[in-house]
Design a protein around this motif. Structure first.
Motif, PDB file in Angstrom:
ATOM      1  N   ARG A  13       0.625  -1.214  -0.042  1.00 45.54           N
ATOM      2  CA  ARG A  13       0.046   0.002   0.045  1.00 45.54           C
ATOM      3  C   ARG A  13       0.918   1.278  -0.028  1.00 45.54           C
ATOM      4  N   ASN A  14       1.907   1.162   0.945  1.00 46.79           N
ATOM      5  CA  ASN A  14       2.742   2.386   0.948  1.00 46.79           C
ATOM      6  C   ASN A  14       3.651   2.635  -0.322  1.00 46.79           C
ATOM      7  N   VAL A  15       3.949   1.720  -0.752  1.00 40.69           N
ATOM      8  CA  VAL A  15       4.909   1.695  -1.804  1.00 40.69           C
ATOM      9  C   VAL A  15       4.060   2.146  -3.203  1.00 40.69           C
ATOM     10  N   CYS A  16       2.789   1.747  -3.344  1.00 45.17           N
ATOM     11  CA  CYS A  16       1.687   2.305  -4.408  1.00 45.17           C
ATOM     12  C   CYS A  16       1.371   3.500  -4.129  1.00 45.17           C
ATOM     13  N   LEU A  17       1.290   3.836  -3.000  1.00 47.96           N
ATOM     14  CA  LEU A  17       0.732   5.514  -2.857  1.00 47.96           C
ATOM     15  C   LEU A  17       1.945   6.202  -2.967  1.00 47.96           C
ATOM     16  N   ASN A  18       3.123   5.899  -2.603  1.00 47.88           N
ATOM     17  CA  ASN A  18       4.274   6.560  -3.077  1.00 47.88           C
ATOM     18  C   ASN A  18       4.528   6.873  -4.465  1.00 47.88           C
ATOM     19  N   PHE A  19       4.246   5.721  -5.036  1.00 49.42           N
ATOM     20  CA  PHE A  19       4.361   5.723  -6.636  1.00 49.42           C
ATOM     21  C   PHE A  19       3.239   6.635  -7.280  1.00 49.42           C
TER      22      PHE A  19
END
Lengths: 193, 147
Positions: free
Chosen positions: A78-84
């Motif tokens: 989730r965090n990786v995707c939101l950062n992306f």
């Protein structure tokens, strides 16, 4: 958590590459589906799933073995995707592919009319989903694509089951609003077949 | 929609997902039988749930999964490489600053060679810091990312 997964996790935390490999194999498609739900295209979803495992590997020594693994991994994805998304949105570079009902096998008692109607509606939903807030999109992905129960979703997102139900409902009401805006005919008031 | 209908709204989703307990299920069923508006709402919602259940994501072919683990390991290696590089570069810059300040033997050319990367790093640092501060004010994702 299943005891064999606990044993594999324990070995992975201890630095056993084969154990980490086993975790990746177990969860790679799940991670991909979640990432796809956030970013909406295959290439980015594969990259982000790989990136999530790379981060999970780095953070494994901080993982609390008494907790289930997947909710922890899900937070990383989730965090990786939101950062992306944050970076991409800044540069205006989001591309979305429709989710399709290709490969869906309708029940035997479903009439061709209803199959066509739901097919049209699915297509409209796949486009409208990406206009929803990400937390609503995420919960729809967990429910409909990961086929998780409310209890599993609650554990995964760290929220009560009542919140799972109300968030899913809000997502569906918002979807209905978006579909009515584009006048999807199959949302008419015909009774269930 | 009347106020007492509001309490039944999320329960409609619970029922369609087969997650509603028996008592709530009975209450909702009774309400739907008495309220044509909620009943119509329920039918629309049922269609949305049925259609959403049919969504499928394109799963990449086996070749992608065969090389998936290698891709994850490549990222781990690259990250390790970058960490080693950055730590080494910072150590060199610190050493350079120390030489710049303390060693009278350092020629003007050596001093310039040390000063240029130091100034470059300072510019990058200030630029990144300014961007982060600016984004923190306007970023709608920042509060949602779980640390």
């Amino acid at each position: 958590m299943a005891s064999d997964e606990a044993a594999i996790l324990h070995q992975a935390i201890g630095g056993n590459p084969a154990a980490f490999e086993s975790l990746v194999r177990t969860y790679q498609k799940k991670a991909y589906i979640v990432a796809y739900g956030f970013v909406g295209n295959r290439e980015d979803a594969v990259d982000l799933a790989q990136e999530s495992f790379a981060r999970a590997f780095k953070a494994l020594n901080r993982f609390d073995e008494s907790l289930p693994f997947y909710p922890w991994l899900h937070r990383i994805i989730r965090n990786v995707c939101l950062n992306f998304l944050r970076k991409k949105r800044r540069h205006g570079e989001i591309s979305l592919n429709d989710m399709v009902d290709k490969g869906y096998d309708p029940p035997d008692d479903e009439t061709p009319d209803r199959t066509a109607e739901l097919g049209e509606l699915s297509k409209a939903i796949s486009a409208a989903m990406f206009q929803l807030p990400h937390d609503q999109r995420e919960i729809l992905v967990l429910r409909h694509l990961q086929e998780m129960s409310y209890a599993e979703i609650a554990t995964c997102l760290g929220i009560p089951q009542g919140t799972v139900m109300s968030r899913l409902h809000s997502a569906r009401v918002n979807l209905r609003g978006l579909l009515e805006d584009v006048k999807v005919s199959s949302l008419g008031s015909r009774k269930e077949g | 929609m009347p106020n007492d209908c509001d309490q039944f709204q999320p329960m409609m989703s619970g029922r369609l997902d087969g997650e509603l307990d028996e008592l709530s299920n009975q209450k909702l069923q009774k309400h739907l039988a008495e309220c044509p508006r909620c009943s119509a709402e329920y039918q629309k919602l049922a269609r949305i749930v049925a259609a959403t259940d049919r969504l499928r994501i394109e799963i990449p072919p086996d070749e992608v999964w065969d090389s998936f683990l290698a891709g994850a390991y490549n990222r781990i290696e690259r990250k390790t490489g970058w960490v080693a590089f950055v730590v080494g570069a910072v150590a060199l810059v610190v050493l350079g600053i120390w030489l710049f300040m303390m060693e009278p033997w350092a020629s003007a050319l050596v001093k310039i060679l040390i000063a240029v990367p130091v100034v470059g790093l300072l510019i990058i640092f200030v630029s990144v810091l300014r961007e982060r501060l600016f984004l923190a004010k306007i970023d709608r994702y920042s509060r949602e990312i779980q640390r």
